[in-house]
Motif scaffolding. Structure first.
Motif, PDB file in Angstrom:
ATOM      1  N   ASP A  29      -7.235  84.782-106.399  1.00 38.17           N
ATOM      2  CA  ASP A  29      -7.076  84.897-104.957  1.00 38.17           C
ATOM      3  C   ASP A  29      -8.454  84.788-104.311  1.00 38.17           C
ATOM      4  OD1 ASP A  29      -5.895  85.318-102.458  1.00 38.17           O
ATOM      5  OD2 ASP A  29      -6.108  87.499-102.618  1.00 38.17           O
ATOM      6  N   ASP A  30      -8.655  83.769-103.500  1.00 39.05           N
ATOM      7  CA  ASP A  30      -9.941  83.546-102.821  1.00 39.05           C
ATOM      8  C   ASP A  30     -11.121  83.560-103.781  1.00 39.05           C
ATOM      9  OD1 ASP A  30      -9.175  83.020-100.256  1.00 39.05           O
ATOM     10  OD2 ASP A  30      -9.498  85.060 -99.509  1.00 39.05           O
ATOM     11  N   VAL A  51     -11.780  85.400-119.747  1.00 41.26           N
ATOM     12  CA  VAL A  51     -11.424  85.444-118.322  1.00 41.26           C
ATOM     13  C   VAL A  51     -12.676  85.559-117.454  1.00 41.26           C
ATOM     14  CG1 VAL A  51     -11.022  87.917-117.875  1.00 41.26           C
ATOM     15  CG2 VAL A  51      -9.589  86.196-116.762  1.00 41.26           C
ATOM     16  N   LEU A  52     -13.714  86.193-117.954  1.00 45.39           N
ATOM     17  CA  LEU A  52     -14.959  86.306-117.184  1.00 45.39           C
ATOM     18  C   LEU A  52     -15.592  84.932-116.933  1.00 45.39           C
ATOM     19  CD1 LEU A  52     -16.520  89.518-118.759  1.00 45.39           C
ATOM     20  CD2 LEU A  52     -15.888  89.185-116.346  1.00 45.39           C
ATOM     21  N   GLN A  53     -15.260  83.948-117.739  1.00 45.80           N
ATOM     22  CA  GLN A  53     -15.799  82.598-117.572  1.00 45.80           C
ATOM     23  C   GLN A  53     -15.058  81.805-116.502  1.00 45.80           C
ATOM     24  OE1 GLN A  53     -15.524  80.932-121.500  1.00 45.80           O
ATOM     25  NE2 GLN A  53     -17.043  82.344-122.340  1.00 45.80           N
ATOM     26  N   THR A  54     -13.956  82.344-115.977  1.00 46.18           N
ATOM     27  CA  THR A  54     -13.123  81.575-115.057  1.00 46.18           C
ATOM     28  C   THR A  54     -13.546  81.691-113.597  1.00 46.18           C
ATOM     29  OG1 THR A  54     -11.509  83.346-114.801  1.00 46.18           O
ATOM     30  CG2 THR A  54     -11.114  81.769-116.575  1.00 46.18           C
ATOM     31  N   ALA A  55     -14.321  82.715-113.241  1.00 42.64           N
ATOM     32  CA  ALA A  55     -14.697  82.915-111.828  1.00 42.64           C
ATOM     33  C   ALA A  55     -15.904  83.836-111.763  1.00 42.64           C
ATOM     34  CB  ALA A  55     -13.527  83.526-111.048  1.00 42.64           C
ATOM     35  N   PRO A  56     -16.653  83.765-110.660  1.00 36.95           N
ATOM     36  CA  PRO A  56     -17.818  84.638-110.530  1.00 36.95           C
ATOM     37  C   PRO A  56     -17.447  86.109-110.357  1.00 36.95           C
ATOM     38  CG  PRO A  56     -17.624  83.167-108.627  1.00 36.95           C
ATOM     39  CD  PRO A  56     -16.543  82.801-109.587  1.00 36.95           C
TER      40      PRO A  56
END
Length: 149
Positions: free
Chosen positions: A73-74, A101-106
């Motif tokens: 989300d955003d 999962v930490l690699q998928t978004a900042p």
């Protein structure tokens, strides 16, 4: 171990296995937090599919032994659930799924039972910062964490 990424559109193929895994995994958490009001503990296959989550899976010999579900989300990834078959605890499966999962978004956020100390230690070891504790149902508390960006 084999790693799979499953979209919300593909999860129906795995729903029965994921529901079974959730039930055994969340039974352990329910015992740790002394409360069995964890929604995913009673979720049906249809409800799991309808949740519209993305999944990261670890399989061994064709059987799902760990799973992490999330939504975006955003630009923030919200980890909805992390489950590992109790037979496979302490083998690094949960930690590997969290690192993926930490690699998928900042920014990644997650909540876990306040009294689920193994999960809290896992998230803290992965670099998450504790943000707050909150009461989600009368007498049921969760701890909110966010990745350090």
């Amino acid at each position: 171990m084999v790693e799979l990424e499953v979209s919300a559109d593909e999860v129906h193929d795995f729903a029965a296995s994921l529901v079974r895994l959730q039930r055994v995994a969340y039974a352990v958490e329910a015992a740790l937090i002394r409360d069995d009001r964890i929604p995913a503990l009673r979720e049906s296959e249809d409800e799991l599919v309808a949740a519209g989550l993305h999944w990261l899976l670890e399989t061994e010999n064709g059987r799902i032994v760990g799973a992490l579900a999330y939504q975006v989300d955003d630009g923030t990834v919200d980890v909805d659930r992390l489950v590992v078959d109790p037979v496979h605890h302490r083998r690094g499966i949960g930690a590997r799924l969290v690192r993926r999962v930490l690699q998928t978004a900042p920014r990644v956020v997650v909540s876990t039972g306040r009294d689920n100390l193994p999960a809290r230690r896992l998230y803290e070891a992965a670099g998450f910062a504790h943000e707050r504790d909150r009461e989600v149902l009368p007498g049921l508390y969760v701890s909110d964490y966010a990745s350090r960006s």
